[in-house]
Design a protein around this motif. Structure first.
Motif, mmCIF file in Angstrom:
data_model
loop_
_atom_site.group_PDB
_atom_site.id
_atom_site.type_symbol
_atom_site.label_atom_id
_atom_site.label_comp_id
_atom_site.label_asym_id
_atom_site.label_seq_id
_atom_site.Cartn_x
_atom_site.Cartn_y
_atom_site.Cartn_z
ATOM 1 N N LEU A 83 0.823 -1.214 0.000
ATOM 2 C CA LEU A 83 0.000 0.000 0.000
ATOM 3 C C LEU A 83 0.856 1.263 0.000
ATOM 4 O O LEU A 83 0.476 2.285 -0.580
ATOM 5 C CB LEU A 83 -0.951 -0.013 1.198
ATOM 6 C CG LEU A 83 -2.105 -1.018 1.098
ATOM 7 C CD1 LEU A 83 -2.855 -1.111 2.421
ATOM 8 C CD2 LEU A 83 -3.065 -0.652 -0.030
ATOM 9 N N ALA A 84 2.023 1.205 0.640
ATOM 10 C CA ALA A 84 2.945 2.342 0.569
ATOM 11 C C ALA A 84 3.440 2.525 -0.860
ATOM 12 O O ALA A 84 3.505 3.656 -1.371
ATOM 13 C CB ALA A 84 4.113 2.134 1.525
ATOM 14 N N CYS A 85 3.775 1.416 -1.522
ATOM 15 C CA CYS A 85 4.209 1.485 -2.929
ATOM 16 C C CYS A 85 3.099 2.054 -3.806
ATOM 17 O O CYS A 85 3.363 2.813 -4.753
ATOM 18 C CB CYS A 85 4.608 0.105 -3.425
ATOM 19 S SG CYS A 85 6.161 -0.518 -2.739
ATOM 20 N N PHE A 261 1.598 -3.793 -6.508
ATOM 21 C CA PHE A 261 0.778 -2.793 -5.817
ATOM 22 C C PHE A 261 1.003 -1.401 -6.397
ATOM 23 O O PHE A 261 0.062 -0.620 -6.561
ATOM 24 C CB PHE A 261 1.119 -2.768 -4.325
ATOM 25 C CG PHE A 261 0.292 -3.691 -3.479
ATOM 26 C CD1 PHE A 261 -0.817 -3.227 -2.786
ATOM 27 C CD2 PHE A 261 0.620 -5.031 -3.377
ATOM 28 C CE1 PHE A 261 -1.573 -4.067 -1.997
ATOM 29 C CE2 PHE A 261 -0.133 -5.897 -2.586
ATOM 30 C CZ PHE A 261 -1.233 -5.412 -1.888
ATOM 31 N N GLY A 262 2.245 -1.073 -6.681
ATOM 32 C CA GLY A 262 2.570 0.285 -7.083
ATOM 33 C C GLY A 262 1.807 0.765 -8.289
ATOM 34 O O GLY A 262 1.256 1.878 -8.301
ATOM 35 N N LEU A 315 -2.684 -11.122 -3.748
ATOM 36 C CA LEU A 315 -1.285 -11.531 -3.659
ATOM 37 C C LEU A 315 -0.648 -11.040 -2.354
ATOM 38 O O LEU A 315 0.205 -11.721 -1.782
ATOM 39 C CB LEU A 315 -0.514 -11.026 -4.872
ATOM 40 C CG LEU A 315 -0.952 -11.638 -6.215
ATOM 41 C CD1 LEU A 315 -0.151 -11.051 -7.368
ATOM 42 C CD2 LEU A 315 -0.822 -13.162 -6.199
ATOM 43 N N GLY A 316 -1.085 -9.864 -1.884
ATOM 44 C CA GLY A 316 -0.610 -9.394 -0.588
ATOM 45 C C GLY A 316 -1.037 -10.324 0.530
ATOM 46 O O GLY A 316 -0.260 -10.643 1.438
#
Length: 399
Positions: A83-85, A261-262, A315-316
């Protein structure tokens, strides 16, 4: 005026991710909005980014190596890191690349394969952003086939002497330390040279890190080479736990997960910007968002964004679960999400007309950046062949 909902509200993002994880993402987004968003377009046009200044801020925020344990790292979950990415790439792929190379390549290599002395020397400073790292695997003539690398390391007494060159290395010109992979004189059970990793301070005599210029993609990122000319290192510079290509490939899987995610952040930002623009742009006495063809493009983009966000979340969850995640699953995420996000940003750019080719709006910048993301950390085609091999049992890679 008709009531509107954001893409994440329609998707039900609060049921996709835990509340605490979304709150963390909100903290990252707020910091980026306050410190980076208004500047990123200019940095892209200028072909640079204040990497050291940003690294210190990102270190204070806690995103550098946040998914690693100990040594000043945050010990966050894979999903929290993802989520940061996502928030970083919603600003620009170059910014997410800076963080990915620092945390998922250089720091992960040290954390997973390094000695206790190597970890203690570098990881706390890297987590704080006071030392920058880079990762040297790709070479001028060697990309998708890392086994063909020409960089080599030879023993000379108790020392190692490295010669060779690495290419397309994010952060190299500003890095304090490089993780360099090289062939050694030893051979494995199949008679192939053994690949080992080395911790190379960039101020070591014989190391040069010239910057690559004239890029038309990933411009808000500092890219360079690593040139090694009889670079002498002590025996302690070798990563003791990494032998063979398993070492660098494990690091690449970490970086690919961040990409999964990014790129959803880039797609979200392009969609958000398109909704804002089409709602305010008046043609024929009405906003262009009222035209059927505009709504068709917006709805298609939203559907694609939803699909890649849900795949990233799945996937996370796998990576955070006891069963873990396989390289094939990461390849699936990288292949599908990077390609889909690129198509979303390309399609939405058309809604901006001539204004869409300026740096004032983000979709084209995201699309141009995603051309690089589609290529690095394993090209789109390599991931297709990886999944083809998993599905059919037949290896289509050249032997």
């Amino acid at each position: 005026m008709a009531q509107t909902q954001t893409p994440d509200e329609i998707l039900g993002i609060d049921s996709v991710f835990d509340k605490e994880d979304l709150e963390w993402a909100g903290i990252v987004r707020k910091w980026l909005d306050e410190n980076v968003r208004e500047k990123i377009g200019d940095w892209f046009l200028e072909g640079t980014i204040p990497a050291r200044e940003l690294a210190e801020g990102l270190g204070e925020l806690g995103v550098l190596g946040m998914h690693l344990d100990g040594y000043g790292c945050g010990g966050a979950t894979a999903t929290q890191y993802g989520l940061a990415c996502r928030e970083l790439e919603a600003i620009d792929s170059g910014l997410r690349s800076l963080v990915s190379v620092q945390g998922s390549l250089a720091m992960f290599a040290l954390h997973h394969w390094g000695s206790e002395e190597q970890k203690e020397e570098w990881l706390p400073r890297m987590a704080q952003g006071r030392a920058l790292g880079c990762f040297g695997l790709t070479e001028p003539d060697v990309g998708s086939d890392p086994a063909g690398m020409r960089t080599h390391a030879k023993r000379d007494g108790d020392d190692w002497v490295l010669n060779g060159a690495k290419m397309w290395i994010t952060n190299a010109p500003v890095a304090d330390v490089a993780i360099v992979w090289a062939k050694t004189e030893g051979t494995d059970e199949r008679g192939r040279p053994v690949v080992r990793g080395f911790v190379v301070p960039t101020d070591t005599p014989g190391v040069e890190t010239p910057e690559v210029h004239r890029k038309i993609s990933l411009r808000a990122s500092i890219t360079g080479e690593i040139v090694l000319d009889n670079v002498r290192l002590p025996a302690s510079a070798m990563l003791p736990k990494a032998e063979g290509l398993k070492g660098p490939l494990s690091c690449l899987n970490e970086a690919r997960f961040g990409i999964v995610f990014g790129v959803t952040g880039a797609a979200r930002d392009a969609l958000t910007e398109a909704l804002r623009y089409t709602g305010s742009r008046i043609q024929f006495d009405r906003p262009i968002s009222s035209f059927q063809i505009s709504q068709q493009k917006l709805a298609k983009a939203f559907g694609q964004y939803s699909q890649i966000t849900l795949l990233a979340a799945h996937l996370g969850g796998l990576k955070d679960s006891p069963q873990g995640i396989s390289p094939q699953q990461i390849s699936l995420g990288k292949m599908v999400n990077a390609d889909t996000a690129l198509n979303v940003c390309r399609d939405l750019r058309a809604l901006f007309g001539g204004s869409g080719i300026t740096s004032e709006y983000s979709p084209l910048r995201h699309a141009v950046n995603l051309e690089t993301v589609l290529t690095y950390e394993g090209t789109h085609e390599v991931h297709q062949l990886t999944l083809g091999r998993a599905l059919t049992g037949i290896n289509a890679f050249a032997n």
